[in-house]
Design an enzyme around this catalytic site. Structure first.
Site, PDB file in Angstrom:
ATOM      1  CE  LYS A  53     -26.038  19.638  -7.486  1.00 11.98           C
ATOM      2  NZ  LYS A  53     -27.599  19.342  -6.873  1.00 11.98           N
ATOM      3  CD  GLN A  97     -29.438  20.631  -4.199  1.00 12.61           C
ATOM      4  OE1 GLN A  97     -29.281  20.904  -5.499  1.00 12.61           O
ATOM      5  NE2 GLN A  97     -29.020  19.991  -3.381  1.00 12.61           N
ATOM      6  CG  ASP A 120     -31.255  15.300  -9.493  1.00  7.63           C
ATOM      7  OD1 ASP A 120     -29.985  15.089  -9.249  1.00  7.63           O
ATOM      8  OD2 ASP A 120     -31.907  16.187  -8.866  1.00  7.63           O
TER       9      ASP A 120
HETATM   10  N1  GUN Z   1     -29.956  16.588  -2.518  1.00  7.53           N
HETATM   11  C1  GUN Z   1     -29.183  16.163  -2.018  1.00  7.53           C
HETATM   12  N2  GUN Z   1     -28.637  15.392  -3.012  1.00  7.53           N
HETATM   13  C2  GUN Z   1     -29.179  15.663  -4.083  1.00  7.53           C
HETATM   14  C3  GUN Z   1     -29.226  15.437  -5.446  1.00  7.53           C
HETATM   15  O1  GUN Z   1     -28.231  14.674  -6.055  1.00  7.53           O
HETATM   16  N3  GUN Z   1     -30.062  16.010  -6.558  1.00  7.53           N
HETATM   17  C4  GUN Z   1     -30.865  16.804  -5.899  1.00  7.53           C
HETATM   18  N4  GUN Z   1     -31.782  17.408  -6.760  1.00  7.53           N
HETATM   19  N5  GUN Z   1     -31.134  17.282  -4.653  1.00  7.53           N
HETATM   20  C5  GUN Z   1     -30.039  16.623  -3.767  1.00  7.53           C
END
Ligand code: GUN
Length: 285
Positions: A53, A97, A120
């Site tokens: 990211k 996350q 998100d």
């Molecule tokens: N863990 C797995 N996929 C995601 C996601 O799309 N966003 C976040 N914040 N955590 C994740």
């Protein structure tokens, strides 16, 4: 006939190029978009995602702030950090996350992030808006699935889309977004009877189960589009999707590989959401 392999990296690059152009317009209007990423603990997969990211932000001209907190962080401390970021006018997007360590309730965290910064799309306000078809931040992975179908000009309206899996992050929102695109949607899950009978009726099959090779070639109708959201780590360290790719590609019309399919789209859509937030907050276009 062999299926067209959908190139997630190519489509993600196109989405990121658009995000980069948007980030440039933000910079011209005052400041670059800014994404705050929080990671709690040492989960190796999460660390890889967070690193990717950050790299994508750099490539798109988005400022990224990383907060790496120890695994024993108290929920109150995490919520205090989120409050700080909520109040910081220079932060456009906040992402924590998942998964989180056991002492922290995921609902409390996703509910604490301002809906206006929830890139998100996990806050219940955004979930509700998505279900009512209102403009909002869409969850990145299912939004990426729709983006891929549109990029490949695969018709959705009037088609039968079958989603296998009903998670809050992928299955349920994927079903909602396919419905918004006027597909006829069936959601299957671990308690579904006669699963193969239903998947064989799918024009579009979205697999989000989390079990390698769960969708076999005999479960597909010839020519269908198969979108494989699964990312499963095998015992030899390699990655596999939820679909038996080698056999399925001989039946399907379109298919996404793992890796290199839906995975790169998730981060690209996050970049798109972050730029969208910044533009809204700067009051441009
Ligand atoms: N863990 C797995 N996929 C995601 C996601 O799309 N966003 C976040 N914040 N955590 C994740």
């Amino acid at each position: 006939m062999s299926a067209k392999i959908i190139d997630g990296k190519e489509i993600a690059a196109a989405v990121k190029a658009k995000a980069a152009a948007g980030a440039e317009r933000c910079r011209a209007a005052g400041r670059a978009p800014c994404l705050a990423v929080i990671i709690v603990g040492e989960d190796p997969a999460s660390k890889v995602y967070v690193r990717n990211k950050k790299r994508a932000c750099e490539a798109c001209g988005i400022t990224s702030l990383e907060y790496a907190l120890p695994a024993d962080t108290a929920q109150a401390a995490l919520l205090a950090l989120i409050e700080e970021l909520n109040a910081d006018d220079d932060v456009d997007g906040i992402l924590c996350q998942l998964p989180l360590p056991g002492q922290i309730a995921e609902d409390a965290v996703t509910g604490a992030i301002l809906p206006e910064k929830d890139v998100d799309g996990f806050h219940l306000v955004n979930v509700g808006k998505m279900l009512s078809g209102k403009d909002c931040f869409l969850p990145c992975t299912p939004a990426g699935v729709i983006e891929m179908l549109k990029y490949e000009k695969i018709p959705i309206a009037g088609k039968h889309a079958v989603v296998v899996g009903r998670s809050n992050i992928v299955g349920k929102p994927a079903a909602a977004l396919l419905l918004k695109e006027n597909a006829t949607v069936t959601v299957c899950h671990s308690r579904t009877a006669n699963l193969a009978e239903i998947t064989r009726q799918a024009d579009i099959l979205v697999a989000a189960v989390g079990r390698p090779g769960f969708i076999t070639a005999d479960m597909l109708s010839p020519g269908c589009a198969v979108i494989d959201v699964g990312i499963n780590r095998l015992s030899d360290g390699s990655l596999a999707g939820d679909v038996d790719f080698a056999a399925a590609k001989e039946i399907a019309g379109f298919i996404t590989p793992v890796p290199g399919g839906v995975g790169p789209m998730t981060i690209a859509m996050l970049m798109k959401n972050t730029v969208k937030s910044c533009k809204l907050r700067l009051g441009i276009e």
